[in-house]
Design a protein around this motif. Structure first.
Motif, PDB file in Angstrom:
ATOM      1  N   SER A   1      31.068   6.750  18.809  1.00 11.48           N
ATOM      2  CA  SER A   1      30.732   6.751  17.385  1.00 11.48           C
ATOM      3  C   SER A   1      31.936   6.384  16.530  1.00 11.48           C
ATOM      4  O   SER A   1      32.072   6.843  15.393  1.00 11.48           O
ATOM      5  CB  SER A   1      30.165   8.108  16.940  1.00 11.48           C
ATOM      6  OG  SER A   1      29.488   7.988  15.706  1.00 11.48           O
TER       7      SER A   1
ATOM      8  N   ASP B   1      26.851   8.801  16.425  1.00  8.34           N
ATOM      9  CA  ASP B   1      26.542  10.216  16.286  1.00  8.34           C
ATOM     10  C   ASP B   1      25.477  10.362  15.204  1.00  8.34           C
ATOM     11  O   ASP B   1      25.537   9.693  14.161  1.00  8.34           O
ATOM     12  CB  ASP B   1      27.805  10.999  15.911  1.00  8.34           C
ATOM     13  CG  ASP B   1      27.652  12.495  16.131  1.00  8.34           C
ATOM     14  OD1 ASP B   1      26.632  12.909  16.723  1.00  8.34           O
ATOM     15  OD2 ASP B   1      28.550  13.247  15.711  1.00  8.34           O
TER      16      ASP B   1
ATOM     17  N   HIS C   1      22.852  12.533  12.543  1.00 10.39           N
ATOM     18  CA  HIS C   1      22.848  13.647  11.593  1.00 10.39           C
ATOM     19  C   HIS C   1      22.230  14.883  12.238  1.00 10.39           C
ATOM     20  O   HIS C   1      21.217  14.800  12.930  1.00 10.39           O
ATOM     21  CB  HIS C   1      22.054  13.235  10.349  1.00 10.39           C
ATOM     22  CG  HIS C   1      21.865  14.332   9.356  1.00 10.39           C
ATOM     23  ND1 HIS C   1      22.914  14.984   8.741  1.00 10.39           N
ATOM     24  CD2 HIS C   1      20.731  14.909   8.869  1.00 10.39           C
ATOM     25  CE1 HIS C   1      22.441  15.891   7.902  1.00 10.39           C
ATOM     26  NE2 HIS C   1      21.120  15.872   7.971  1.00 10.39           N
TER      27      HIS C   1
ATOM     28  N   ILE D   1      28.494  20.202  13.357  1.00  9.09           N
ATOM     29  CA  ILE D   1      29.361  19.057  13.063  1.00  9.09           C
ATOM     30  C   ILE D   1      30.743  19.523  12.627  1.00  9.09           C
ATOM     31  O   ILE D   1      31.767  19.043  13.135  1.00  9.09           O
ATOM     32  CB  ILE D   1      28.727  18.160  11.982  1.00  9.09           C
ATOM     33  CG1 ILE D   1      27.441  17.511  12.503  1.00  9.09           C
ATOM     34  CG2 ILE D   1      29.711  17.082  11.533  1.00  9.09           C
ATOM     35  CD1 ILE D   1      26.681  16.716  11.463  1.00  9.09           C
TER      36      ILE D   1
ATOM     37  N   TYR E   1      31.821  18.563   6.093  1.00  6.15           N
ATOM     38  CA  TYR E   1      30.688  17.642   6.215  1.00  6.15           C
ATOM     39  C   TYR E   1      29.957  17.532   4.890  1.00  6.15           C
ATOM     40  O   TYR E   1      29.551  18.543   4.298  1.00  6.15           O
ATOM     41  CB  TYR E   1      29.719  18.123   7.293  1.00  6.15           C
ATOM     42  CG  TYR E   1      28.603  17.130   7.582  1.00  6.15           C
ATOM     43  CD1 TYR E   1      28.896  15.827   7.962  1.00  6.15           C
ATOM     44  CD2 TYR E   1      27.266  17.490   7.472  1.00  6.15           C
ATOM     45  CE1 TYR E   1      27.896  14.904   8.234  1.00  6.15           C
ATOM     46  CE2 TYR E   1      26.245  16.581   7.744  1.00  6.15           C
ATOM     47  CZ  TYR E   1      26.574  15.299   8.125  1.00  6.15           C
ATOM     48  OH  TYR E   1      25.583  14.384   8.388  1.00  6.15           O
TER      49      TYR E   1
ATOM     50  N   ARG F   1      28.596  12.410   6.267  1.00  6.05           N
ATOM     51  CA  ARG F   1      29.868  12.121   6.918  1.00  6.05           C
ATOM     52  C   ARG F   1      30.811  13.315   6.848  1.00  6.05           C
ATOM     53  O   ARG F   1      30.785  14.097   5.894  1.00  6.05           O
ATOM     54  CB  ARG F   1      30.542  10.900   6.285  1.00  6.05           C
ATOM     55  CG  ARG F   1      31.049  11.110   4.876  1.00  6.05           C
ATOM     56  CD  ARG F   1      31.507   9.800   4.265  1.00  6.05           C
ATOM     57  NE  ARG F   1      32.136   9.996   2.956  1.00  6.05           N
ATOM     58  CZ  ARG F   1      32.431   9.014   2.114  1.00  6.05           C
ATOM     59  NH1 ARG F   1      32.137   7.741   2.446  1.00  6.05           N
ATOM     60  NH2 ARG F   1      33.023   9.259   0.949  1.00  6.05           N
TER      61      ARG F   1
ATOM     62  N   LYS G   1      27.761  10.145  10.208  1.00  2.00           N
ATOM     63  CA  LYS G   1      26.641  10.463  11.087  1.00  2.00           C
ATOM     64  C   LYS G   1      25.437   9.671  10.580  1.00  2.00           C
ATOM     65  O   LYS G   1      25.286   9.470   9.378  1.00  2.00           O
ATOM     66  CB  LYS G   1      26.349  11.966  11.085  1.00  2.00           C
ATOM     67  CG  LYS G   1      27.599  12.833  11.265  1.00  2.00           C
ATOM     68  CD  LYS G   1      28.374  12.488  12.525  1.00  2.00           C
ATOM     69  CE  LYS G   1      29.706  13.225  12.606  1.00  2.00           C
ATOM     70  NZ  LYS G   1      30.524  12.811  13.760  1.00  2.00           N
TER      71      LYS G   1
ATOM     72  N   PHE H   1      22.568  12.419  19.579  1.00  2.00           N
ATOM     73  CA  PHE H   1      23.541  11.333  19.709  1.00  2.00           C
ATOM     74  C   PHE H   1      22.790  10.124  20.241  1.00  2.00           C
ATOM     75  O   PHE H   1      21.837  10.274  21.020  1.00  2.00           O
ATOM     76  CB  PHE H   1      24.678  11.727  20.670  1.00  2.00           C
ATOM     77  CG  PHE H   1      25.874  10.814  20.617  1.00  2.00           C
ATOM     78  CD1 PHE H   1      26.958  11.153  19.834  1.00  2.00           C
ATOM     79  CD2 PHE H   1      25.905   9.627  21.316  1.00  2.00           C
ATOM     80  CE1 PHE H   1      28.063  10.310  19.754  1.00  2.00           C
ATOM     81  CE2 PHE H   1      26.994   8.782  21.255  1.00  2.00           C
ATOM     82  CZ  PHE H   1      28.084   9.123  20.466  1.00  2.00           C
TER      83      PHE H   1
END
Length: 324
Positions: A166, A198, A200, A206, A247, A253, A288, A316
């Protein structure tokens, strides 16, 4: 038969020099908000620390992608076909690469493009003896800049770009589009790209992955400042900054910063930079994706999904891409 000596002789060395590192650092520190390029995390120590991060219990992406890759590789190999030239962007330790090359049908060559010379040489020293039939054509370079891919001695049927981990998520939207467009150009009309993304998921999972309890990620982030001190004459006080990774569900992200602990002045190549208390330096994104957000990038990049595989938990994905 390809040997380690052959691979080292074929090495293309475009390691960023002091002037490039300095220019990038000055540009970032003079911007608002301040930033530093995440690509400079990966000196020898940074690469070692990142490998340690991938083995922490909190960091799910590597082990999840490895398991997913093992499951889908027979399908990948069937779709790619024989005699491919594998070109990897940001090859790192080469753990995933070894699985891919072993699964493909008679790959003719492997070109890792890696900014860390130490990590590049280490991976080649492991891969070359295990895969003597694959010509190793390593390139030490920043893959975000145009790089000429070496041509193998044996003609390849197509290029397969490999971009796992990722790593695409480290780029802001416009940068990601530009990189995907460059990948499309590099792989050609008949080429393919295997990309890890990757997805969400739960915020707590995360954030834990980027704030491991052992503090390895914090050491990895702060090592960037140590590298700048050593290579371009900066005087960052490593005790004066702390790692922070949060996050943003709105922007999908992780946003990683080095935050000034107090008011201070840092000098880079003799130039002063004043930091207020709690002022951040943005050092990394880790986006993500959802299917919709990833497809939006592909539409702008002239690419489309040829096949997809997902790990359900932690979420993923691997995507095999082709030109539109």
């Amino acid at each position: 038969m390809s040997t380690v000596a052959d691979a080292l002789q074929a090495l293309t060395d475009l390691t960023p020099n002091r002037e490039q590192v300095l220019a990038d650092a000055l540009e970032g520190l003079q911007s608002t908000p301040r930033r530093l390029p995440s690509k400079y995390f990966y000196d020898a120590r940074g690469s070692q620390l990142f490998e340690q991060i991938t083995r922490t219990p909190e960091y799910y992406p590597t082990r999840t992608e490895l398991a997913l890759l093992q499951n889908c590789l027979p399908d990948v190999a069937r779709r790619v076909g024989p005699n491919a030239h594998v070109v990897e962007l940001g090859s790192g330790s080469g753990r995933k690469t070894a699985l891919l090359l072993a699964a493909l049908q008679s790959p003719v060559a492997y070109t890792p493009i890696e900014i860390s010379r130490a990590a590049l040489l280490s991976s080649i020293e492991r891969l070359a003896p295990a895969l003597p039939q694959v010509q190793m054509l390593p390139v030490c370079a920043d893959f975000t800049r145009p790089v000429q891919v070496p041509e193998p001695e044996q003609a390849a049927s197509r290029r397969l770009l490999f971009f796992p981990g990722s790593t695409l998520g480290n780029f802001a939207e416009e940068e990601a589009v530009a990189l995907l467009q460059a990948m499309r150009s590099t792989m050609g009309e008949d080429g393919l790209a295997l990309v890890g993304i990757d997805l969400h998921k739960d915020t707590a999972m995360i954030e834990a992955a980027y704030n491991d309890a052992a503090g390895i990620t914090a050491a990895f982030t702060l090592n960037l400042l140590e590298r700048l001190n050593r290579e371009i004459g900066a005087d960052f006080d490593l005790q004066g900054f702390r790692h922070q990774a949060r996050y943003s569900r709105e922007r999908l992200r992780i946003e990683t910063d080095l935050v000034s602990q107090h008011e201070q002045v840092v000098h880079v190549d003799g130039k002063p930079f004043h930091f207020a208390t709690n002022e951040p330096i943005r050092v990394e994104y880790s986006h993500k994706y959802t299917d919709d957000s990833f497809d939006a990038l592909l539409q702008r990049s002239g690419l489309q999904v040829a096949a997809s595989w997902n790990a359900p938990h932690p979420a993923f994905g691997l995507r095999l891409l082709r030109a539109r």
